[in-house]
Design an enzyme around this catalytic site. Sequence first.
Site, mmCIF file in Angstrom:
data_model
loop_
_atom_site.group_PDB
_atom_site.id
_atom_site.type_symbol
_atom_site.label_atom_id
_atom_site.label_comp_id
_atom_site.label_asym_id
_atom_site.label_seq_id
_atom_site.Cartn_x
_atom_site.Cartn_y
_atom_site.Cartn_z
ATOM 1 N N ASP A 1 2.796 -4.853 8.173
ATOM 2 C CA ASP A 1 1.714 -4.211 7.583
ATOM 3 C C ASP A 1 0.819 -4.470 8.125
ATOM 4 O OD1 ASP A 1 -0.333 -2.625 7.062
ATOM 5 O OD2 ASP A 1 0.080 -2.233 4.680
ATOM 6 N N HIS B 1 0.636 -1.166 -0.154
ATOM 7 C CA HIS B 1 -0.109 -0.163 0.193
ATOM 8 C C HIS B 1 1.427 1.498 0.109
ATOM 9 C CE1 HIS B 1 -2.950 2.504 1.724
ATOM 10 N NE2 HIS B 1 -3.966 2.122 1.401
ATOM 11 N N LYS C 1 -10.361 -1.255 9.104
ATOM 12 C CA LYS C 1 -10.270 -1.987 8.146
ATOM 13 C C LYS C 1 -10.663 -3.065 9.095
ATOM 14 C CE LYS C 1 -8.335 -1.676 4.496
ATOM 15 N NZ LYS C 1 -7.675 -2.962 3.005
ATOM 16 N N GLN D 1 -4.407 -5.132 6.906
ATOM 17 C CA GLN D 1 -4.828 -6.302 6.132
ATOM 18 C C GLN D 1 -5.181 -7.467 6.204
ATOM 19 O OE1 GLN D 1 -7.094 -5.125 2.985
ATOM 20 N NE2 GLN D 1 -8.287 -6.544 3.104
ATOM 21 N N CYS E 1 -4.548 2.558 -3.461
ATOM 22 C CA CYS E 1 -3.116 2.792 -3.030
ATOM 23 C C CYS E 1 -2.123 1.899 -3.204
ATOM 24 C CB CYS E 1 -3.618 3.219 -1.236
ATOM 25 S SG CYS E 1 -4.575 4.675 -1.488
HETATM 26 C C1 LIG Z 1 -2.858 -3.091 3.701
HETATM 27 C C2 LIG Z 1 -3.162 -1.500 4.350
HETATM 28 N N1 LIG Z 1 -2.035 -0.892 4.437
HETATM 29 C C3 LIG Z 1 -1.640 0.998 5.021
HETATM 30 C C4 LIG Z 1 -3.132 1.106 4.825
HETATM 31 C C5 LIG Z 1 -3.060 2.674 5.408
HETATM 32 O O1 LIG Z 1 -4.961 2.914 6.310
HETATM 33 P P1 LIG Z 1 -4.312 4.497 6.811
HETATM 34 O O2 LIG Z 1 -4.600 4.955 5.625
HETATM 35 O O3 LIG Z 1 -5.515 4.220 7.918
HETATM 36 O O4 LIG Z 1 -3.301 4.607 7.257
HETATM 37 C C6 LIG Z 1 -4.395 0.384 4.415
HETATM 38 C C7 LIG Z 1 -5.780 1.311 4.133
HETATM 39 O O5 LIG Z 1 -6.651 0.623 4.309
HETATM 40 C C8 LIG Z 1 -3.895 -1.016 3.741
HETATM 41 O O6 LIG Z 1 -4.929 -1.140 2.856
#
Ligand SMILES: Cc1ncc(COP(=O)(O)O)c(C=O)c1O
Length: 314
Positions: free
Chosen positions: A104, A27, A130, A107, A270
């Site tokens: 991270d 992401h 999420k 997901q 993203c």
């Molecule tokens: C895999 C993953 N990492 C990071 C994020 C970033 O989340 P945020 O924008 O709430 O920081 C998302 C967002 O949906 C995501 O799907």
Amino acid sequence: MANTLSRATGDTAIGEGDEVVITEMEHHSNIVPWQLLTERKGATLRWFGLTEDGRLDLSNIDELITERTKVVSLTRVSNMLGTINPVAEIAARAHAVGAIVVVDASQAAPQLPIDVTASGADLLVFTGHKVVGPTGIGVLWGRSEVLGALPPFHGGGEMIETVTMARSTYAGIPHKFEAGTPPIIEAIGLGAAVDYLDHIGMDVIHAHEQAITGYALEGLASVPGVRVLGPLDAASRGGAISFELDGVHPHDIAQVLDSRGVAVRAGHHCAKPAHARFGVRASTRMSSYLYTTPTEIDALIEGLHYTRSYFKVG
Ligand SMILES: Cc1ncc(COP(=O)(O)O)c(C=O)c1O
């Protein structure tokens, strides 16, 4: 109000000539901050590429993760390809060269039970929205020696031990990272969301996710012209399935499905580099979760057949 200190987390550990390793399926939130940091420090950003079926290409792991590597940061589950990554295997290599592993789990946390201590992560993060929680808040877990060694990255009230006009000393973890008045409402909401998922049971949610993902993959395979981006077996992926439909723009698919009451997302999710890897600018993504039923998947598949006839493709 919290003031951002110039010394961001990790800055102290990373210097000129050091390397940070990420992957092509991240992401943007796990790409851009590392670009900013490595540019500022004169360090180098490197990444794992992807195989045709949307997995990490680990064939060059020993060339990528070397004595120069300070951080390896990767997603446990891709929000675009759905791929579940072998984090523990990569972490073993990272730890062998003394690098810190950042995972991270944004997901993954909603879909899989995660044993943080066995995950291979030194730091693990996920976002609140999420896990059926609020926006604007997330979770950072870290091994206490790693968190203890990190300097504060925000200065303000609540994160101090004491303050004089000459200097300040800081509270212990986690408080030294939580400057200013906290997002109280969001924190209570996130706690309730986590309790809710815990009450249902992450094993139960994972089993449902796998079953519904398998059902969706079968359905998608029955639609001529559909190309799933990412692994085709439910066991090695999560329930976010991005796909293309030959001859129809991803946003057109989303609009026709929306008119039939089926909510999907169209765009780059993203994850622009992962799309570029597969030669597309955008895709349509269905996302199942604990509340998704087979009937809803049927509606998606019928909607895709209808989309083909509406645009007269095939
Ligand atoms: C895999 C993953 N990492 C990071 C994020 C970033 O989340 P945020 O924008 O709430 O920081 C998302 C967002 O949906 C995501 O799907």
